[in-house]
Design a protein around this motif. Structure first.
Motif, PDB file in Angstrom:
ATOM      1  N   SER A 306       0.834  -1.206   0.000  1.00 30.10           N
ATOM      2  CA  SER A 306       0.000   0.000   0.000  1.00 30.10           C
ATOM      3  C   SER A 306       0.872   1.260   0.000  1.00 30.10           C
ATOM      4  O   SER A 306       0.527   2.260  -0.647  1.00 30.10           O
ATOM      5  CB  SER A 306      -0.961  -0.002   1.196  1.00 30.10           C
ATOM      6  OG  SER A 306      -0.262  -0.032   2.417  1.00 30.10           O
ATOM      7  N   TRP A 307       2.022   1.206   0.715  1.00 28.19           N
ATOM      8  CA  TRP A 307       2.969   2.327   0.654  1.00 28.19           C
ATOM      9  C   TRP A 307       3.437   2.556  -0.779  1.00 28.19           C
ATOM     10  O   TRP A 307       3.449   3.699  -1.274  1.00 28.19           O
ATOM     11  CB  TRP A 307       4.181   2.052   1.550  1.00 28.19           C
ATOM     12  CG  TRP A 307       5.364   2.905   1.175  1.00 28.19           C
ATOM     13  CD1 TRP A 307       5.568   4.214   1.488  1.00 28.19           C
ATOM     14  CD2 TRP A 307       6.476   2.503   0.361  1.00 28.19           C
ATOM     15  NE1 TRP A 307       6.750   4.653   0.917  1.00 28.19           N
ATOM     16  CE2 TRP A 307       7.323   3.630   0.224  1.00 28.19           C
ATOM     17  CE3 TRP A 307       6.835   1.300  -0.265  1.00 28.19           C
ATOM     18  CZ2 TRP A 307       8.509   3.586  -0.515  1.00 28.19           C
ATOM     19  CZ3 TRP A 307       8.017   1.260  -0.993  1.00 28.19           C
ATOM     20  CH2 TRP A 307       8.833   2.383  -1.110  1.00 28.19           C
ATOM     21  N   ASP A 310       0.516   4.032  -2.858  1.00 26.17           N
ATOM     22  CA  ASP A 310       0.213   5.420  -2.504  1.00 26.17           C
ATOM     23  C   ASP A 310       1.306   6.383  -2.965  1.00 26.17           C
ATOM     24  O   ASP A 310       1.033   7.543  -3.281  1.00 26.17           O
ATOM     25  CB  ASP A 310       0.037   5.551  -0.983  1.00 26.17           C
ATOM     26  CG  ASP A 310      -1.225   4.871  -0.485  1.00 26.17           C
ATOM     27  OD1 ASP A 310      -2.098   4.565  -1.307  1.00 26.17           O
ATOM     28  OD2 ASP A 310      -1.319   4.627   0.738  1.00 26.17           O
ATOM     29  N   THR A 311       2.536   5.894  -3.017  1.00 29.76           N
ATOM     30  CA  THR A 311       3.662   6.753  -3.372  1.00 29.76           C
ATOM     31  C   THR A 311       3.903   6.824  -4.874  1.00 29.76           C
ATOM     32  O   THR A 311       4.204   7.893  -5.409  1.00 29.76           O
ATOM     33  CB  THR A 311       4.946   6.252  -2.671  1.00 29.76           C
ATOM     34  OG1 THR A 311       4.702   6.141  -1.266  1.00 29.76           O
ATOM     35  CG2 THR A 311       6.106   7.216  -2.905  1.00 29.76           C
ATOM     36  N   LYS A 314      -0.741   6.086  -7.316  1.00 34.95           N
ATOM     37  CA  LYS A 314      -1.917   6.514  -6.560  1.00 34.95           C
ATOM     38  C   LYS A 314      -3.227   6.347  -7.346  1.00 34.95           C
ATOM     39  O   LYS A 314      -4.268   6.070  -6.772  1.00 34.95           O
ATOM     40  CB  LYS A 314      -1.750   7.980  -6.150  1.00 34.95           C
ATOM     41  CG  LYS A 314      -2.446   8.349  -4.855  1.00 34.95           C
ATOM     42  CD  LYS A 314      -2.082   9.736  -4.409  1.00 34.95           C
ATOM     43  CE  LYS A 314      -2.642  10.037  -3.038  1.00 34.95           C
ATOM     44  NZ  LYS A 314      -1.974   9.291  -1.968  1.00 34.95           N
TER      45      LYS A 314
END
Length: 499
Positions: A306-307, A310-311, A314
């Protein structure tokens, strides 16, 4: 038709399921809440956010329920482990909860080990002192926030706080208490020795109950707010990993679980309390009566993915992200990832280590990085499988649950990295289903949790390892293990530069 509710209080959201007597999930709701991360290594949440979102989720669930609310006979809870919730004499919250993935307590862990002694600590708690556990957090507050500690009347863990607010009754059950580092795991009592040696008042430790115990009913006020019947029976529930094991049928010797959520675990059922893993993996009380489980932990499993999304991705769905990774060959064209973005638990117990991408070149695109993240998470989990096998545990099949069980490509990666059949269940609800099963058993629907699992759980698909791919992954795993050794000292030197 009768029903039960399973509430899974996770790190990023509360997930609530309504389950009928056939084990079918007839309704489900998820409500998010934020993390509070003031600086590197800190991870907190406001307990009121858990309550507000749980109440909102229950209200939404009941709003769409067209049956008689009194047919919802029971409710139980699964919850993120270790998180410290401090309460005053009125049971009001004194500060934000310090969560399981908070790593500020290295000095307190050293204090515990030096004061109690490593061997004595393992004898009592079955676990070494690690930053994620509750006791180091208590000592940190005592040292750094003495004005708050002076007001502490008791402490609870996250799901226990929510259950208290729904019932007005306060307890802690054994599977979560085992993760505090204050419980004598074999004797199932708070350790007077540890409390005395570390100057922790024994009376702040809450009453202990079994996971399947009925602990109250929904209070009149909460019944009005949520729509539940005030007759709804409430059962203590269990730690998320204990409930995940129950929800996957890990209820007898030889059963093994892989769970990939925010963190990741490899968990094995144990009927004995005297096995010696030398502190390399965790050893906790199970949510099933008179049983235990051993468990290795990857701190940032799904959180690593998920990191990354999201980075770097997205605007892409998880489904599309993982589908692209399916076209990438084993080893991601020479790219490896270690999922140490918040430190690591098993087997290194290192709060200072951080993640790495190794082998980047200009041919790599986003899909190669995604595949490397998936493989790196699985390699980290395989560290625990490796430890279990070294101790003589035979692992031929593994039930996989959580986010890692939603994608067939990832399940095949698991089968080949673990060199075992990986089982996907028809209805995979993980800890929430385990909580619902505790309620179903508590309500008398079944003679045992195992009997409940036999009725509720069905296999959907089995992923079989391909021998030639197993050999490739065994070579890659050996290289993966070298990365920690190669980067440990570098990360120590970088600690002073982290904000």
């Amino acid at each position: 038709m009768k029903y039960v509710i399973g509430v899974d209080l996770g790190t990023s959201a509360v997930k609530i399921i309504l389950v009928n007597q056939h084990g079918a999930v007839v309704q489900q709701v998820s409500k998010d809440y934020p993390l509070i991360q003031e600086k590197s290594g800190y991870s907190e949440q406001n307990p009121q956010a858990w309550l507000d979102q749980t109440v909102a989720g229950l209200s939404e669930l009941l709003m769409d329920f067209d049956g008689n609310r009194e047919d919802i006979e029971g409710i139980s809870f699964s919850g993120q482990m270790h998180g410290l919730v401090l309460l005053d004499k009125n049971h009001d919250v004194l500060r934000n909860a310090i969560l399981w993935n908070d790593t500020r307590t290295t000095a307190e862990c050293q204090e515990i080990t030096e004061t109690i002694g490593k061997e004595r600590l393992l004898e009592i708690t079955k676990n070494p002192a690690l930053e994620g556990f509750t006791l180091p957090k208590i000592l940190w507050v005592k040292k750094h926030e003495p004005e708050i500690f002076q007001q502490v009347a008791t402490f609870v863990l996250p799901k226990d706080y929510v259950r208290y607010r729904l019932t007005g009754k306060l307890q802690m059950e054994y599977s979560d208490a085992a993760g505090t580092l204050l419980l004598h795991v074999s004797e199932k009592t708070w350790s007077t020795y540890i409390c005395k040696e570390l100057d922790i008042p024994l009376d702040i430790c809450p009453p202990l109950v079994e996971s399947c115990n009925e602990v109250g009913v929904i209070s009149a006020d909460m019944a009005k707010i949520t729509g539940l019947s005030p007759k709804t029976r409430v059962f203590a529930g269990g730690a998320d990993n204990a409930c995940g094991a129950i929800g996957a049928g890990i209820l007898e010797e030889g059963k093994t679980l892989c769970s990939i959520g925010t963190s990741g675990v490899i968990l094995s059922y144990e009927s004995r309390d005297d096995l010696d893993f030398e502190g390399k993996v965790h050893y906790f009380n199970h949510g099933a009566p008179n049983s235990y489980y051993s468990m290795g932990v990857t701190l940032a499993a799904g959180h690593s993915l998920s990191w990354f999304k999201d980075t770097f991705a997205k605007d892409v769905t998880f489904e599309d992200l993982l589908e692209d990774a399916g076209s990438v060959p084993i080893g991601s064209n020479g790219l490896l990832f270690t999922p140490f973005i918040t430190g690591e638990r098993t087997p290194y117990a290192d709060a200072e280590i951080r993640a790495s991408f190794i082998g980047i070149d200009s041919s790599h695109t986003r899909k190669h990085f995604v595949r490397a993240v998936m493989e790196g998470i699985t390699f980290s989990l395989n560290e625990s499988v490796h430890i279990f096998r070294q101790k003589g545990r035979e692992i031929h099949s593994i039930v996989s649950i959580g986010g890692g069980a939603k994608d067939d490509v990832w399940l095949q990666i698991q089968a080949e990295v673990f060199n075992a059949e990986v089982i996907k269940l028809s209805s995979e609800q993980g800890p929430g289903m385990g909580a619902a099963m505790i309620a179903a058993y508590g309500c008398g629907w079944f003679e045992s949790l195992k009997n409940c699992a036999d009725h509720f759980l069905q296999v959907k698909k089995v992923f079989t390892p391909i021998p030639e791919n197993v050999k490739k992954y065994q070579s890659l795993f050996s290289i993966y293990q070298d990365i920690y050794i190669a980067t440990k000292n570098i990360n120590k030197k970088l600690v002073d530069f982290r904000l």
